[in-house]
Design a protein around this motif. Structure first.
Motif, PDB file in Angstrom:
ATOM      1  N   THR A 157      -5.633  52.359  22.278  1.00 42.60           N
ATOM      2  CA  THR A 157      -4.646  51.287  22.266  1.00 42.60           C
ATOM      3  C   THR A 157      -3.646  51.478  21.118  1.00 42.60           C
ATOM      4  O   THR A 157      -4.030  51.776  19.986  1.00 42.60           O
ATOM      5  CB  THR A 157      -5.323  49.913  22.132  1.00 42.60           C
ATOM      6  OG1 THR A 157      -6.247  49.744  23.211  1.00 42.60           O
ATOM      7  CG2 THR A 157      -4.296  48.790  22.160  1.00 42.60           C
ATOM      8  N   PHE A 158      -2.367  51.277  21.428  1.00 44.97           N
ATOM      9  CA  PHE A 158      -1.295  51.394  20.441  1.00 44.97           C
ATOM     10  C   PHE A 158      -0.957  50.027  19.866  1.00 44.97           C
ATOM     11  O   PHE A 158      -0.769  49.055  20.605  1.00 44.97           O
ATOM     12  CB  PHE A 158      -0.045  51.986  21.100  1.00 44.97           C
ATOM     13  CG  PHE A 158       1.209  51.857  20.276  1.00 44.97           C
ATOM     14  CD1 PHE A 158       1.412  52.639  19.159  1.00 44.97           C
ATOM     15  CD2 PHE A 158       2.199  50.943  20.635  1.00 44.97           C
ATOM     16  CE1 PHE A 158       2.576  52.525  18.400  1.00 44.97           C
ATOM     17  CE2 PHE A 158       3.370  50.817  19.890  1.00 44.97           C
ATOM     18  CZ  PHE A 158       3.553  51.612  18.765  1.00 44.97           C
ATOM     19  N   HIS A 159      -0.904  49.938  18.549  1.00 53.22           N
ATOM     20  CA  HIS A 159      -0.496  48.705  17.864  1.00 53.22           C
ATOM     21  C   HIS A 159       0.733  49.016  17.013  1.00 53.22           C
ATOM     22  O   HIS A 159       0.645  49.771  16.032  1.00 53.22           O
ATOM     23  CB  HIS A 159      -1.627  48.173  16.978  1.00 53.22           C
ATOM     24  CG  HIS A 159      -2.841  47.730  17.728  1.00 53.22           C
ATOM     25  ND1 HIS A 159      -2.965  46.468  18.270  1.00 53.22           N
ATOM     26  CD2 HIS A 159      -3.981  48.399  18.046  1.00 53.22           C
ATOM     27  CE1 HIS A 159      -4.138  46.365  18.876  1.00 53.22           C
ATOM     28  NE2 HIS A 159      -4.775  47.525  18.765  1.00 53.22           N
ATOM     29  N   TYR A 160       1.848  48.414  17.376  1.00 48.75           N
ATOM     30  CA  TYR A 160       3.118  48.673  16.686  1.00 48.75           C
ATOM     31  C   TYR A 160       3.004  48.423  15.182  1.00 48.75           C
ATOM     32  O   TYR A 160       3.361  49.288  14.369  1.00 48.75           O
ATOM     33  CB  TYR A 160       4.185  47.772  17.321  1.00 48.75           C
ATOM     34  CG  TYR A 160       5.582  47.851  16.748  1.00 48.75           C
ATOM     35  CD1 TYR A 160       6.623  48.394  17.497  1.00 48.75           C
ATOM     36  CD2 TYR A 160       5.896  47.318  15.498  1.00 48.75           C
ATOM     37  CE1 TYR A 160       7.926  48.428  17.007  1.00 48.75           C
ATOM     38  CE2 TYR A 160       7.196  47.349  14.996  1.00 48.75           C
ATOM     39  CZ  TYR A 160       8.202  47.899  15.752  1.00 48.75           C
ATOM     40  OH  TYR A 160       9.482  47.924  15.262  1.00 48.75           O
ATOM     41  N   ARG A 166       8.684  58.331  15.119  1.00 45.06           N
ATOM     42  CA  ARG A 166       9.190  58.591  16.469  1.00 45.06           C
ATOM     43  C   ARG A 166       8.156  58.226  17.529  1.00 45.06           C
ATOM     44  O   ARG A 166       8.510  57.823  18.643  1.00 45.06           O
ATOM     45  CB  ARG A 166       9.601  60.061  16.575  1.00 45.06           C
ATOM     46  CG  ARG A 166      10.813  60.387  15.716  1.00 45.06           C
ATOM     47  CD  ARG A 166      11.085  61.876  15.623  1.00 45.06           C
ATOM     48  NE  ARG A 166      12.273  62.148  14.809  1.00 45.06           N
ATOM     49  CZ  ARG A 166      12.664  63.366  14.444  1.00 45.06           C
ATOM     50  NH1 ARG A 166      11.961  64.435  14.829  1.00 45.06           N
ATOM     51  NH2 ARG A 166      13.747  63.532  13.713  1.00 45.06           N
ATOM     52  N   GLY A 167       6.871  58.330  17.165  1.00 48.17           N
ATOM     53  CA  GLY A 167       5.818  57.926  18.086  1.00 48.17           C
ATOM     54  C   GLY A 167       5.838  56.436  18.355  1.00 48.17           C
ATOM     55  O   GLY A 167       5.578  55.985  19.485  1.00 48.17           O
ATOM     56  N   ILE A 168       6.156  55.639  17.326  1.00 46.96           N
ATOM     57  CA  ILE A 168       6.266  54.189  17.508  1.00 46.96           C
ATOM     58  C   ILE A 168       7.350  53.872  18.532  1.00 46.96           C
ATOM     59  O   ILE A 168       7.156  53.056  19.437  1.00 46.96           O
ATOM     60  CB  ILE A 168       6.567  53.502  16.156  1.00 46.96           C
ATOM     61  CG1 ILE A 168       5.344  53.592  15.228  1.00 46.96           C
ATOM     62  CG2 ILE A 168       6.959  52.040  16.367  1.00 46.96           C
ATOM     63  CD1 ILE A 168       5.610  53.124  13.810  1.00 46.96           C
ATOM     64  N   LYS A 169       8.482  54.525  18.401  1.00 46.20           N
ATOM     65  CA  LYS A 169       9.570  54.305  19.354  1.00 46.20           C
ATOM     66  C   LYS A 169       9.154  54.716  20.763  1.00 46.20           C
ATOM     67  O   LYS A 169       9.396  53.994  21.733  1.00 46.20           O
ATOM     68  CB  LYS A 169      10.804  55.096  18.923  1.00 46.20           C
ATOM     69  CG  LYS A 169      12.015  54.907  19.836  1.00 46.20           C
ATOM     70  CD  LYS A 169      13.221  55.688  19.324  1.00 46.20           C
ATOM     71  CE  LYS A 169      14.440  55.475  20.217  1.00 46.20           C
ATOM     72  NZ  LYS A 169      15.621  56.224  19.714  1.00 46.20           N
ATOM     73  N   SER A 170       8.522  55.863  20.879  1.00 46.95           N
ATOM     74  CA  SER A 170       8.097  56.366  22.182  1.00 46.95           C
ATOM     75  C   SER A 170       7.094  55.430  22.841  1.00 46.95           C
ATOM     76  O   SER A 170       7.204  55.119  24.038  1.00 46.95           O
ATOM     77  CB  SER A 170       7.477  57.753  22.022  1.00 46.95           C
ATOM     78  OG  SER A 170       6.950  58.228  23.250  1.00 46.95           O
TER      79      SER A 170
END
Length: 333
Positions: free
Chosen positions: A26-29, A60-64
């Motif tokens: 899971t991605f957490h900004y 850049r990963g956050i943006k992606s």
């Protein structure tokens, strides 16, 4: 610890820190905004090109992972990223970081409205709920942008937001910083929600304004809140910062530590206060160090206990912030 943390939590696609070291991707900004911050800590301590590469990859990963945009629904999330990006710019001189901070700041300012007499909303879909996480970091950001760009309007924003924060969400007698107001549409303050990171960002906001204005009132505010934290059994039973669990709460202690450290490093404090805060941070750092789970080098949510085998990245980041803060303070000594 930096290397172990990176290897344990980097996502399968190599672009961000995943939720935990047990396979949850899971991605957490906002967690990854703080990943940026700890990578900046490493860069400033050892000036390693590898840290710069990791920082840019995560940015850049956050943006992606955020649908191709740095903007999102939560004003506080964007503030965390704007702050870490601005620090990254200061550490590297890479213009991309400053550009991200400026993009985010322009959107953050739109969160100010007249509900509750002002303040920046927590999120775009709940404009009448105002809280400390969306306002105190905005003060820090505005004041730092003023130092960087010398735009008077940024300083005015910092003062305006700070005034609202202090008037509405700080206990004037103790310096305790409350979390928010009107969360349930009842105009009530969440006085029962006492979190470490709210104290930290208010200390940071007060210190930043003191640094750019030399107005003693701001420093007095920061000291009052810091004094409350170090002596309050809710925040630090036995002198060790309390567990605030996994998930988002896992990051809270590290944020408090970051801004207490910043105050010690950047302000000429009364000697007794400087000593008290240093002793507090050192005791916490030594407690963390004594309870690191080896050989994995994991730090759990309770700093006075050994970690479980699987933990959230938020929790590990807080412990890493504590060790980086102590390393920077020791270096200055």
């Amino acid at each position: 610890m930096q290397l172990a943390t990176y290897n344990a939590f980097i996502s399968e696609n190599g672009q961000y820190f995943a939720q935990n070291n047990g396979g949850d991707q899971t991605f957490h900004y906002w967690w990854n905004a703080h990943v940026m911050d700890v990578l900046v800590d490493a860069k400033m301590r050892r000036d390693n090109l590898e840290d710069e590469e990791k920082m840019l990859t995560v940015l850049r990963g956050i943006k992606s992972m955020n649908e191709g945009s740095y903007l999102n629904n939560y004003y506080d999330d964007m503030e965390w990223l704007a702050l870490s990006s601005l620090r990254a710019y200061g550490a590297t001189g890479e213009a991309e970081y400053l550009e991200v901070s400026e993009i985010l700041w322009e959107d953050i300012k739109k969160g100010w409205n007249d509900h509750q007499g002002g303040g920046i909303a927590w999120r775009k879909t709940q404009l009448d709920y105002k809280n400390t996480p969306a306002n105190a970091p905005a003060v820090i950001l505005a004041a730092r942008l003023f130092k960087e760009k010398n735009r008077p309007e940024d300083l005015e924003w910092a003062k305006r937001i700070y005034h609202w924060q202090k008037t509405n969400l700080v206990d004037p007698s103790t310096g305790l910083v409350w979390d928010g107001i009107n969360r349930n549409g009842d105009n009530e303050i969440d006085k029962g929600w006492k979190f470490t990171y709210n104290q930290g960002v208010y200390i940071g906001a007060a210190v930043e304004l003191f640094l750019v204005t030399n107005d003693q009132t701001y420093l007095d505010d920061a000291i009052r809140t810091a004094n409350h934290v170090v002596k309050d059994a809710h925040f630090a039973p036995g002198g060790v910062l309390r567990s605030e669990g996994m998930g988002d709460g896992g990051l809270f202690k590290g944020i408090l530590v970051r801004y207490m450290t910043y105050m010690i490093q950047n302000v000429d404090l009364p000697k007794d206060r400087s000593n008290a805060y240093m002793d507090f941070l050192r005791h916490n750092a030594e407690t963390v160090y004594a309870n690191i789970k080896r050989p994995q080098l994991l730090i759990g949510p309770s700093w006075d206990k050994s970690s479980d085998a699987v933990i959230d990245a938020s929790v590990q980041l807080s412990g890493l912030m504590m060790l980086e803060s102590m390393a920077s303070l020791d270096e200055e000594k």
